[in-house]
Design an enzyme around this catalytic site. Structure first.
Site, short mmCIF file in Angstrom:
data_model
loop_
_atom_site.label_atom_id
_atom_site.label_comp_id
_atom_site.label_asym_id
_atom_site.label_seq_id
_atom_site.Cartn_x
_atom_site.Cartn_y
_atom_site.Cartn_z
N ASP A 149 14.67 8.51 4.79
CA ASP A 149 13.38 8.49 4.10
C ASP A 149 13.53 8.16 2.62
OD1 ASP A 149 11.86 9.10 6.31
OD2 ASP A 149 11.78 11.25 5.92
N GLU A 200 10.13 6.14 16.44
CA GLU A 200 10.22 5.62 15.07
C GLU A 200 11.57 6.00 14.46
OE1 GLU A 200 7.78 6.08 10.83
OE2 GLU A 200 7.62 7.63 12.37
N HIS A 201 11.90 7.29 14.53
CA HIS A 201 13.19 7.79 14.05
C HIS A 201 13.91 8.44 15.24
CE1 HIS A 201 10.25 8.42 10.68
NE2 HIS A 201 11.18 7.77 10.00
N HIS A 237 4.93 16.18 7.71
CA HIS A 237 4.14 15.03 7.27
C HIS A 237 2.67 15.17 7.59
CE1 HIS A 237 6.80 11.90 5.70
NE2 HIS A 237 7.70 12.24 6.59
N TYR A 263 0.83 -1.20 0.00
CA TYR A 263 0.00 0.00 0.00
C TYR A 263 0.87 1.25 0.00
CZ TYR A 263 -3.78 3.23 1.12
OH TYR A 263 -4.70 4.25 1.07
N THR A 300 3.81 9.60 12.10
CA THR A 300 5.27 9.63 12.13
C THR A 300 5.80 10.40 13.32
OG1 THR A 300 7.23 9.99 10.76
CG2 THR A 300 5.55 11.72 10.73
#
Length: 447
Positions: free
Chosen positions: A375, A341-342, A275, A135, A250
């Site tokens: 990214d 996440e990051h 984002h 997706y 994110t």
């Protein structure tokens, strides 16, 4: 602009840093109410299960205000998207593909054969998932990079049948964004579906018949990020299909000290905030001077960035902030509890600090490894665990698409040698037929 959370002892009446569970409760974090969305998407999923592509296209028309002629994108449209691709964008996509392939091919697993006893082996054989739906979202932004991050590891794993799905765009006549189509073509994927949202996940899971009579074959696994409704559909359909994870909004955390460049830190916080209005940007530092300098940089940069309103909403929301700590050691404890996440490490001896971190989706070391590099073209994967799930889960990789299958091969003599232990354990668990399944092959064996 950023809210402050002061975890230094002086601000806590001398109390030490809280333990991880208590820390997590204090920290800024985006809220994601998947449970509420599950209730909203369940009727839609049931409708797609019953009526297939017709129901999915009706939902697409309702939500995206466009109805494609067919679910499957014609081959001519995919070819036209590649032909019309900006040369600089094509070169960038090809670089991203090349680097991602190098990393993900190295993640392939060789079968492992263990001789447990003479005549008895257990082999772990790694088998790729047969068919996968990948997706690529198309909401506030278009993500051809997500096509790469999903397709490359699946191909490296040896998945034989891939379909990329992305929402149709009214601006492009009911087709997915042409850059999505072009990315799929550059990866050698010729099956693309113009459908998005929860109805897409349901159609991937159940399949159906397209408007032109062609079969839409269901998949065995669905991967890729999406909004809360996509996440809710993945949760609902887990078991009918495999999923990678329940992706949330994110997030970036930056652990920095007074050696960090405030402009770099501010730019990186903004890069994730653009984002989504719910994106989380968190700075963890023992330097109050750096915190002030970063806030000053943000004040000057936010208004100048293209998506300034979105960025400002994200940075001023409850999910973002500055966390002040006393030492780098405390900062490591905080980012481990947060499990971003990051995670960027912008400190003196950044590599050594990064090596001490346990919990993060991906760790970016030093001043010249910003999240933006990951990214697009670091070679790493950007589909990563959110919402603290990095405490127990990793990001998308070649392993995501591989199943370890144990193959047990014992000779008569090897089974005979183990028979007594099998019978003893079967009796201990009050499952005597388990033992009898062994002793039936020989004369009765007693422990």
């Amino acid at each position: 602009m950023l809210r402050r959370l002061d975890l230094r002892p002086d601000a806590r009446n001398g109390a030490p840093l809280p333990r991880p569970a208590a820390l997590r409760a204090l920290m800024p974090r985006a809220e994601l109410n998947v449970d509420a969305a599950v209730g909203a998407v369940r009727p839609l999923i049931d409708d797609v299960r019953e009526r297939g592509a017709t129901a999915a296209l009706e939902a697409t028309e309702r939500f995206d205000r466009i109805r494609p002629e067919t679910v499957r994108v014609p081959a001519a449209a995919i070819a036209a998207a590649v032909a019309g691709l900006d040369p600089d964008v094509r070169a960038a996509l090809e670089l991203s593909i090349e680097r991602a392939r190098a990393v993900h091919l190295d993640q392939r697993r060789a079968d492992v054969v263990t001789q447990v006893v003479p005549g008895g082996t257990v082999t772990e054989r790694f088998v790729p998932v047969r068919r996968v739906g990948l997706y690529a979202p198309g909401g506030l932004a278009v993500y051809p990079s997500s096509v790469i991050m999903n397709v490359v590891p699946a191909q490296a794993a040896g998945v034989g049948s891939l379909v990329v799905a992305s929402p149709p765009q009214a601006e492009f006549g009911g087709l997915p964004h042409p850059t999505i189509l072009a990315a799929a073509a550059l990866l050698g994927v010729d099956e693309v579906w113009a459908v998005g949202g929860a109805q897409c996940v349901a159609l991937l899971a159940y399949g159906g018949t397209d408007t032109d009579g062609a079969e839409l074959e269901p998949v065995d696994m669905v991967t890729g990020p999406g909004n809360v409704y996509v996440t809710a559909a993945k949760r609902t359909l887990r078991g009918t299909v495999g999923i990678d994870a329940e992706a949330g909004t994110t997030e970036i955390a930056i652990l920095a000290d007074d050696t960090a460049d405030a402009g770099h830190v501010a730019a990186d916080l903004i890069s994730q905030a653009e984002h989504d209005p719910n994106a989380a940007s968190v700075l963890v530092t023992a330097s109050e001077e750096l915190a002030g300098a970063v806030e000053a940089e943000l004040a000057g940069r936010v208004g100048a960035t293209r998506h300034s309103e979105r960025v400002r909403t994200a940075l001023t929301g409850p999910q973002s902030g500055v966390i002040l700590v006393s030492t780098i050691d405390d900062g490591i404890a905080v980012v481990d509890a947060y499990a971003a996440e990051h995670l960027e490490i912008q400190t003196a001896d950044a590599a050594a600090v990064a090596a001490r971190v346990r919990n993060a989706g991906a760790i970016f070391v030093g001043a010249y490894a910003p999240v933006s590099l990951g990214d697009y073209c670091a070679g790493s994967n950007h589909v990563l665990p959110t919402g603290g799930c990095a405490r127990h889960s990793g990001g998308l990789s070649t392993a995501t698409f591989l199943r370890g299958v144990h193959v047990i091969d014992y000779t008569e003599q090897a089974l005979r040698a183990a028979a007594g232990a099998v019978v003893a354990l079967a009796e201990a668990e009050d499952l005597p037929a388990h033992g009898e399944a062994v002793t039936a092959r020989f004369e009765e064996v007693r422990p």
